[in-house]
Design a protein around this motif. Sequence first.
Motif, PDB file in Angstrom:
ATOM      1  N   ASP A  66       0.850  -1.188   0.000  1.00  0.00           N
ATOM      2  CA  ASP A  66       0.000   0.000   0.000  1.00  0.00           C
ATOM      3  C   ASP A  66       0.883   1.235   0.000  1.00  0.00           C
ATOM      4  N   ASP A  67       0.473   2.260  -0.729  1.00  0.00           N
ATOM      5  CA  ASP A  67       1.297   3.476  -0.823  1.00  0.00           C
ATOM      6  C   ASP A  67       0.954   4.509   0.248  1.00  0.00           C
ATOM      7  N   GLU A  68      -0.053   4.216   1.088  1.00  0.00           N
ATOM      8  CA  GLU A  68      -0.450   5.143   2.146  1.00  0.00           C
ATOM      9  C   GLU A  68       0.246   4.777   3.459  1.00  0.00           C
ATOM     10  N   ASP A  69       0.990   5.742   4.022  1.00  0.00           N
ATOM     11  CA  ASP A  69       1.712   5.487   5.273  1.00  0.00           C
ATOM     12  C   ASP A  69       0.776   5.069   6.403  1.00  0.00           C
ATOM     13  N   SER A  70      -0.391   5.731   6.497  1.00  0.00           N
ATOM     14  CA  SER A  70      -1.310   5.417   7.603  1.00  0.00           C
ATOM     15  C   SER A  70      -1.824   3.988   7.503  1.00  0.00           C
ATOM     16  N   ILE A  71      -2.093   3.510   6.285  1.00  0.00           N
ATOM     17  CA  ILE A  71      -2.577   2.140   6.108  1.00  0.00           C
ATOM     18  C   ILE A  71      -1.470   1.142   6.441  1.00  0.00           C
TER      19      ILE A  71
END
Length: 356
Positions: A255-260
Amino acid sequence: LVQERLLQSEKMSSVGQLVSGVAHELNNPLTGIMGFAQLLLLRELDETARKQVETIYAEAERASKIVSNLLTFARRRRAQKEPANLNTLIKRVLELRNYDLRVRNIDVQLELDPALPETMADANQIQQVILNVVLNAEQAMKEDDGEGTLRIATKAAGRTVTIAFEDTAETVRRIFDPFFTTKDAGEGTGLGLTICYGIIEEHGGRIWAESEPGHGTRFVIELPVVAGAAPAPRVADDARASTEPVQRKRILVVDDEDSIQKLLTGVLEMDGHSVTIARNGREALDRIAQEPFDLIISDIKMPVMGGAEMHKRLSDDGHPLARRLIFITGDTVAPETRKFLQGVENAVLSKPFRLR
């Protein structure tokens, strides 16, 4: 009429593309907010802090439902009939209109039959019909005295299901005539209820209006109960997830989202798993070539290489991880995403999702 419909169709197509992109961007931070709120709730908190975190989670979940409903309404797609529950469709529409109805002092009273049978219908089209009827009643009561009551009831009778909408506004004649509208210029084309009439007819049903002076207007939608089999979606159901201890697994999160990334890492490591992160499909393939994994959890839309292309390459190589791959996505309504997911046997988890 044809030209107006073409213009409306083109406008809705553009809106659909915009909403789909915005929804994907909103669902990622909402997943983080809801996920970390759930993690906090697993800790020992004092009563005040726990209520505050529960409020954060509840409001984020409310926002996610609005995004989900917007996606359903905005996406332009072919009519596709599948088992649908009218009570559920009504609730989805009201989730979109609750705020406006409240600020206009319109009281909504629901009398939904809990035993209402499902029927084969295009859920998107029926929701559009319900929304148009609600908007018509809302507008009429606004012009009447600025407030009122909207009663919505469902019932089954024999092989038909019925939705009745009763408002306290005065009667509007020629209600299904094309281009007839009581709204000011720019507020409506007069096509809404005319299109509703056509949609219900295509479903083999009827829609009509009843009224008496001083007693408001009553819209009735009647649909036949049509049985039909439809494949159950391969959606991961967190509500039925086993709570039994599981063996330690090596999991690749893509995933490219840090939070995910942080959320999934925290949750999976809490259950004793080993987690490796990749920011896109290409990076994931490089990781897979270097070390073994038991499972992949991957987003679908990512820069450089998305989840669909990564899955294709794994499948083409006959790699067993192609079957041990769970997709997560913030937009399961986009045509290209739906087409891909319907063509594979992998499970999909829609963002935002529940952790427990």
